[in-house]
Design a protein around this motif. Structure first.
Motif, PDB file in Angstrom:
ATOM      1  N   LEU A   1       0.812  -1.223   0.000  1.00  0.00           N
ATOM      2  CA  LEU A   1       0.000   0.000   0.000  1.00  0.00           C
ATOM      3  C   LEU A   1       0.844   1.272   0.000  1.00  0.00           C
ATOM      4  O   LEU A   1       0.357   2.338  -0.389  1.00  0.00           O
ATOM      5  CB  LEU A   1      -0.945   0.020   1.202  1.00  0.00           C
ATOM      6  N   GLN A   2       2.098   1.169   0.404  1.00  0.00           N
ATOM      7  CA  GLN A   2       2.979   2.340   0.490  1.00  0.00           C
ATOM      8  C   GLN A   2       3.853   2.540  -0.749  1.00  0.00           C
ATOM      9  O   GLN A   2       4.579   3.527  -0.833  1.00  0.00           O
ATOM     10  CB  GLN A   2       3.878   2.224   1.733  1.00  0.00           C
ATOM     11  N   THR A   3       3.778   1.626  -1.709  1.00  0.00           N
ATOM     12  CA  THR A   3       4.641   1.735  -2.890  1.00  0.00           C
ATOM     13  C   THR A   3       4.166   2.846  -3.823  1.00  0.00           C
ATOM     14  O   THR A   3       2.973   3.172  -3.869  1.00  0.00           O
ATOM     15  CB  THR A   3       4.676   0.407  -3.679  1.00  0.00           C
ATOM     16  N   SER A   4       5.085   3.383  -4.581  1.00  0.00           N
ATOM     17  CA  SER A   4       4.735   4.455  -5.513  1.00  0.00           C
ATOM     18  C   SER A   4       3.807   3.957  -6.618  1.00  0.00           C
ATOM     19  O   SER A   4       2.904   4.687  -7.036  1.00  0.00           O
ATOM     20  CB  SER A   4       5.997   5.089  -6.102  1.00  0.00           C
ATOM     21  N   HIS A   5       4.006   2.718  -7.101  1.00  0.00           N
ATOM     22  CA  HIS A   5       3.129   2.222  -8.166  1.00  0.00           C
ATOM     23  C   HIS A   5       1.700   2.012  -7.682  1.00  0.00           C
ATOM     24  O   HIS A   5       0.757   2.283  -8.414  1.00  0.00           O
ATOM     25  CB  HIS A   5       3.687   0.958  -8.849  1.00  0.00           C
ATOM     26  N   PHE A   6       1.527   1.560  -6.419  1.00  0.00           N
ATOM     27  CA  PHE A   6       0.161   1.420  -5.909  1.00  0.00           C
ATOM     28  C   PHE A   6      -0.481   2.790  -5.695  1.00  0.00           C
ATOM     29  O   PHE A   6      -1.644   2.997  -6.052  1.00  0.00           O
ATOM     30  CB  PHE A   6       0.111   0.618  -4.604  1.00  0.00           C
ATOM     31  N   LYS A   7       0.261   3.725  -5.125  1.00  0.00           N
ATOM     32  CA  LYS A   7      -0.290   5.068  -4.900  1.00  0.00           C
ATOM     33  C   LYS A   7      -0.671   5.737  -6.219  1.00  0.00           C
ATOM     34  O   LYS A   7      -1.707   6.400  -6.310  1.00  0.00           O
ATOM     35  CB  LYS A   7       0.697   5.923  -4.117  1.00  0.00           C
ATOM     36  N   LYS A   8       0.138   5.548  -7.254  1.00  0.00           N
ATOM     37  CA  LYS A   8      -0.176   6.098  -8.578  1.00  0.00           C
ATOM     38  C   LYS A   8      -1.473   5.473  -9.099  1.00  0.00           C
ATOM     39  O   LYS A   8      -2.354   6.170  -9.613  1.00  0.00           O
ATOM     40  CB  LYS A   8       0.978   5.841  -9.542  1.00  0.00           C
ATOM     41  N   TYR A   9      -1.583   4.150  -8.987  1.00  0.00           N
ATOM     42  CA  TYR A   9      -2.800   3.446  -9.409  1.00  0.00           C
ATOM     43  C   TYR A   9      -4.012   3.997  -8.671  1.00  0.00           C
ATOM     44  O   TYR A   9      -5.025   4.337  -9.275  1.00  0.00           O
ATOM     45  CB  TYR A   9      -2.645   1.941  -9.172  1.00  0.00           C
ATOM     46  N   LYS A  10      -3.901   4.085  -7.364  1.00  0.00           N
ATOM     47  CA  LYS A  10      -5.044   4.490  -6.541  1.00  0.00           C
ATOM     48  C   LYS A  10      -5.506   5.904  -6.882  1.00  0.00           C
ATOM     49  O   LYS A  10      -6.708   6.144  -7.040  1.00  0.00           O
ATOM     50  CB  LYS A  10      -4.664   4.378  -5.054  1.00  0.00           C
ATOM     51  N   THR A  11      -4.582   6.837  -6.980  1.00  0.00           N
ATOM     52  CA  THR A  11      -4.974   8.226  -7.243  1.00  0.00           C
ATOM     53  C   THR A  11      -5.447   8.422  -8.684  1.00  0.00           C
ATOM     54  O   THR A  11      -6.385   9.182  -8.923  1.00  0.00           O
ATOM     55  CB  THR A  11      -3.823   9.204  -6.939  1.00  0.00           C
ATOM     56  N   SER A  12      -4.837   7.738  -9.639  1.00  0.00           N
ATOM     57  CA  SER A  12      -5.216   7.954 -11.035  1.00  0.00           C
ATOM     58  C   SER A  12      -6.508   7.242 -11.429  1.00  0.00           C
ATOM     59  O   SER A  12      -7.116   7.587 -12.448  1.00  0.00           O
ATOM     60  CB  SER A  12      -4.078   7.563 -11.978  1.00  0.00           C
ATOM     61  N   THR A  13      -6.960   6.265 -10.647  1.00  0.00           N
ATOM     62  CA  THR A  13      -8.196   5.548 -10.981  1.00  0.00           C
ATOM     63  C   THR A  13      -9.362   5.893 -10.064  1.00  0.00           C
ATOM     64  O   THR A  13     -10.466   5.388 -10.259  1.00  0.00           O
ATOM     65  CB  THR A  13      -7.980   4.020 -10.938  1.00  0.00           C
ATOM     66  N   LEU A  14      -9.138   6.740  -9.101  1.00  0.00           N
ATOM     67  CA  LEU A  14     -10.162   7.047  -8.091  1.00  0.00           C
ATOM     68  C   LEU A  14     -11.505   7.420  -8.719  1.00  0.00           C
ATOM     69  O   LEU A  14     -12.551   6.900  -8.313  1.00  0.00           O
ATOM     70  CB  LEU A  14      -9.665   8.151  -7.163  1.00  0.00           C
ATOM     71  N   ALA A  15     -11.508   8.295  -9.699  1.00  0.00           N
ATOM     72  CA  ALA A  15     -12.756   8.734 -10.329  1.00  0.00           C
ATOM     73  C   ALA A  15     -13.357   7.674 -11.254  1.00  0.00           C
ATOM     74  O   ALA A  15     -14.529   7.755 -11.607  1.00  0.00           O
ATOM     75  CB  ALA A  15     -12.522  10.028 -11.105  1.00  0.00           C
ATOM     76  N   MET A  16     -12.574   6.671 -11.639  1.00  0.00           N
ATOM     77  CA  MET A  16     -13.053   5.616 -12.539  1.00  0.00           C
ATOM     78  C   MET A  16     -13.795   4.515 -11.794  1.00  0.00           C
ATOM     79  O   MET A  16     -14.599   3.788 -12.382  1.00  0.00           O
ATOM     80  CB  MET A  16     -11.868   4.982 -13.280  1.00  0.00           C
ATOM     81  N   VAL A  17     -13.506   4.373 -10.514  1.00  0.00           N
ATOM     82  CA  VAL A  17     -14.075   3.288  -9.714  1.00  0.00           C
ATOM     83  C   VAL A  17     -15.406   3.739  -9.129  1.00  0.00           C
ATOM     84  O   VAL A  17     -15.466   4.667  -8.323  1.00  0.00           O
ATOM     85  CB  VAL A  17     -13.098   2.866  -8.595  1.00  0.00           C
ATOM     86  N   LYS A  18     -16.479   3.045  -9.567  1.00  0.00           N
ATOM     87  CA  LYS A  18     -17.820   3.373  -9.078  1.00  0.00           C
ATOM     88  C   LYS A  18     -18.119   2.672  -7.760  1.00  0.00           C
ATOM     89  O   LYS A  18     -18.886   3.180  -6.942  1.00  0.00           O
ATOM     90  CB  LYS A  18     -18.863   2.995 -10.125  1.00  0.00           C
ATOM     91  N   ASP A  19     -17.510   1.505  -7.563  1.00  0.00           N
ATOM     92  CA  ASP A  19     -17.755   0.743  -6.334  1.00  0.00           C
ATOM     93  C   ASP A  19     -16.544  -0.151  -6.066  1.00  0.00           C
ATOM     94  O   ASP A  19     -15.929  -0.665  -6.999  1.00  0.00           O
ATOM     95  CB  ASP A  19     -19.014  -0.111  -6.476  1.00  0.00           C
TER      96      ASP A  19
END
Length: 142
Positions: A101-119
């Protein structure tokens, strides 16, 4: 159809994301009962599905390649509804998950897809026969 490309992506992701891990670590953590297994259920905005899959592919590949404690990230989608994504996540232990959860690749994934995830639902699982995991992964390598 664009979803045929998605199918090819997932076959590629399977081959990358469930091979190549150190089976000695798997056996040690399985024996100690520390392995963490989770299913993530996601619903993705249909207008963003292709962009989401590209980002997911990058994140999943980096996680397995760079993090020894990430045993498997196995992304799938429902045949009848490709915006319904499921991820089988297997970590050597809870510490490996927390580190992930602390890796840069996970943080990039999480922030860049936040608006794409409906649930999003995260479901912690318990393996019924964890000792068979090494056999399964070895069989896939053959």
């Amino acid at each position: 159809m664009k979803f045929q490309n998605i199918s090819l992506f997932f076959l590629f992701a399977i081959s990358i994301n469930c091979f190549g891990q150190d089976t000695n670590m798997e056996k040690k953590d399985v024996a100690k009962g520390e392995m963490m297994v989770r299913i993530a259920e996601l619903e993705i905005d249909p207008n963003a599905i292709n962009e989401y899959l590209n980002i997911l592919k990058e994140e999943a590949e980096a996680s397995v390649r760079l993090e020894p404690g990430v045993i498997c990230i196995y992304p799938m989608y429902q045949k009848e509804n490709p915006t319904q994504i499921r991820l089988l996540e297997i970590y050597a232990n809870k510490a490996a998950y927390e580190s992930h959860l602390q890796t840069s690749h996970f943080k990039k994934y999480k922030t860049s897809t936040l608006a794409m995830v409906k649930d999003l639902k995260l479901i912690d699982m318990q393996a019924i026969d964890p000792e068979s995991m090494a056999i399964i992964f070895n069989k896939l390598k053959q």
